[in-house]
Design a protein around this motif. Structure first.
Motif, PDB file in Angstrom:
ATOM      1  N   ARG A  50       0.811  -1.220   0.000  1.00  0.00           N
ATOM      2  CA  ARG A  50       0.000   0.000   0.000  1.00  0.00           C
ATOM      3  C   ARG A  50       0.846   1.272   0.000  1.00  0.00           C
ATOM      4  O   ARG A  50       0.338   2.358   0.226  1.00  0.00           O
ATOM      5  N   GLY A  51       2.150   1.111  -0.221  1.00  0.00           N
ATOM      6  CA  GLY A  51       3.025   2.272  -0.288  1.00  0.00           C
ATOM      7  C   GLY A  51       3.872   2.461   0.957  1.00  0.00           C
ATOM      8  O   GLY A  51       3.865   1.660   1.884  1.00  0.00           O
ATOM      9  N   LYS A  52       4.603   3.535   0.949  1.00  0.00           N
ATOM     10  CA  LYS A  52       5.584   3.842   1.991  1.00  0.00           C
ATOM     11  C   LYS A  52       4.893   4.393   3.241  1.00  0.00           C
ATOM     12  O   LYS A  52       4.033   5.273   3.157  1.00  0.00           O
ATOM     13  N   THR A  53       5.292   3.846   4.410  1.00  0.00           N
ATOM     14  CA  THR A  53       4.809   4.311   5.711  1.00  0.00           C
ATOM     15  C   THR A  53       6.017   4.471   6.633  1.00  0.00           C
ATOM     16  O   THR A  53       7.128   4.072   6.284  1.00  0.00           O
ATOM     17  N   ALA A  54       5.797   4.988   7.810  1.00  0.00           N
ATOM     18  CA  ALA A  54       6.888   5.111   8.783  1.00  0.00           C
ATOM     19  C   ALA A  54       7.442   3.732   9.127  1.00  0.00           C
ATOM     20  O   ALA A  54       8.649   3.563   9.293  1.00  0.00           O
ATOM     21  N   ARG A  55       6.568   2.725   9.228  1.00  0.00           N
ATOM     22  CA  ARG A  55       7.004   1.376   9.603  1.00  0.00           C
ATOM     23  C   ARG A  55       7.865   0.730   8.528  1.00  0.00           C
ATOM     24  O   ARG A  55       8.866   0.087   8.830  1.00  0.00           O
ATOM     25  N   ASN A  56       7.481   0.868   7.262  1.00  0.00           N
ATOM     26  CA  ASN A  56       8.168   0.130   6.198  1.00  0.00           C
ATOM     27  C   ASN A  56       9.143   0.969   5.375  1.00  0.00           C
ATOM     28  O   ASN A  56       9.660   0.499   4.369  1.00  0.00           O
ATOM     29  N   ALA A  57       9.407   2.187   5.776  1.00  0.00           N
ATOM     30  CA  ALA A  57      10.229   3.112   4.990  1.00  0.00           C
ATOM     31  C   ALA A  57      11.579   2.516   4.583  1.00  0.00           C
ATOM     32  O   ALA A  57      12.054   2.758   3.466  1.00  0.00           O
ATOM     33  N   THR A  58      12.190   1.720   5.456  1.00  0.00           N
ATOM     34  CA  THR A  58      13.488   1.112   5.145  1.00  0.00           C
ATOM     35  C   THR A  58      13.420   0.238   3.898  1.00  0.00           C
ATOM     36  O   THR A  58      14.378   0.147   3.132  1.00  0.00           O
ATOM     37  N   MET A  59      12.264  -0.395   3.663  1.00  0.00           N
ATOM     38  CA  MET A  59      12.120  -1.285   2.510  1.00  0.00           C
ATOM     39  C   MET A  59      12.231  -0.541   1.174  1.00  0.00           C
ATOM     40  O   MET A  59      12.447  -1.163   0.137  1.00  0.00           O
TER      41      MET A  59
END
Length: 188
Positions: A50-59
């Motif tokens: 679903r796009g970039k979030t604070a949790r997955n930003a590193t990915m």
């Protein structure tokens, strides 16, 4: 001569190249025997779908870094970020054999079962000592000297995009998680 992995390649290309490589982190080295590829915004099972979030930003890059997340509130699972920066792809570390730092891994895991030390993503993360602050850390990976035999099949432990053959493992290896490294049965 050892091949160098190009982490900027798509996750499904990088994943089988990780098999047999040795990842070192916090005093433990694990020979990788099982991984799953997650293909970003085209893959409904990916954290980045679903796009970039604070949790997955590193990915979202740069590639060749760790992405560590908390699973079920208790397990620190680890991924190696892949593909060009901005695409949100990675390889989940599902299983491996501890080849150095065995005593540390035993202590972290609280077990004396060698083959279970890093079998499954939660156990792998605990043996490695992954923590959330490890996000974005460059991976310390020793490339394999020879390519092991490997197979691919559907990922396990997910509820979306379950038919995608994006799990890669060394068949028959005792440190591989579900199905102990055997390919899934074919229906007649």
């Amino acid at each position: 001569m050892r091949a160098v992995i190009d982490f900027s390649a798509p996750a499904d290309i990088v994943a089988p190249q990780l098999l047999g490589c040795v990842l070192t982190h916090r005093g433990v080295s694990i020979r990788i025997t099982e991984v799953e590829a997650y293909l970003g915004e085209e893959d409904p099972a990916a954290h980045t779908y679903r796009g970039k979030t604070a949790r997955n930003a590193t990915m979202f890059g740069p590639p060749g870094r760790l992405y560590v997340y908390l699973s079920y509130g208790i397990h620190h699972n680890g991924n190696i970020v892949c593909a060009p920066e901005g695409t949100g792809q990675g390889c989940l570390l599902r299983g491996g054999e501890v080849v150095d730092g065995v005593d540390t891994a035993f202590q972290r895991r609280g077990t004396q079962d060698f083959h279970n030390l890093a079998r499954g993503p939660g156990n792998f993360g605990k043996a490695m000592g992954f923590e959330l602050e490890d996000n974005h850390t460059p991976v310390a990976l020793t490339p394999r000297e020879t390519e092991p035999e490997w197979v691919r099949g559907p990922r396990v432990g997910i509820s979306k995009n379950t038919a995608a053959e994006l799990r890669f493992w060394i068949p028959g290896d005792k440190t591989v998680s579900a199905r102990r490294g055997r390919p899934p049965r074919k229906e007649n």
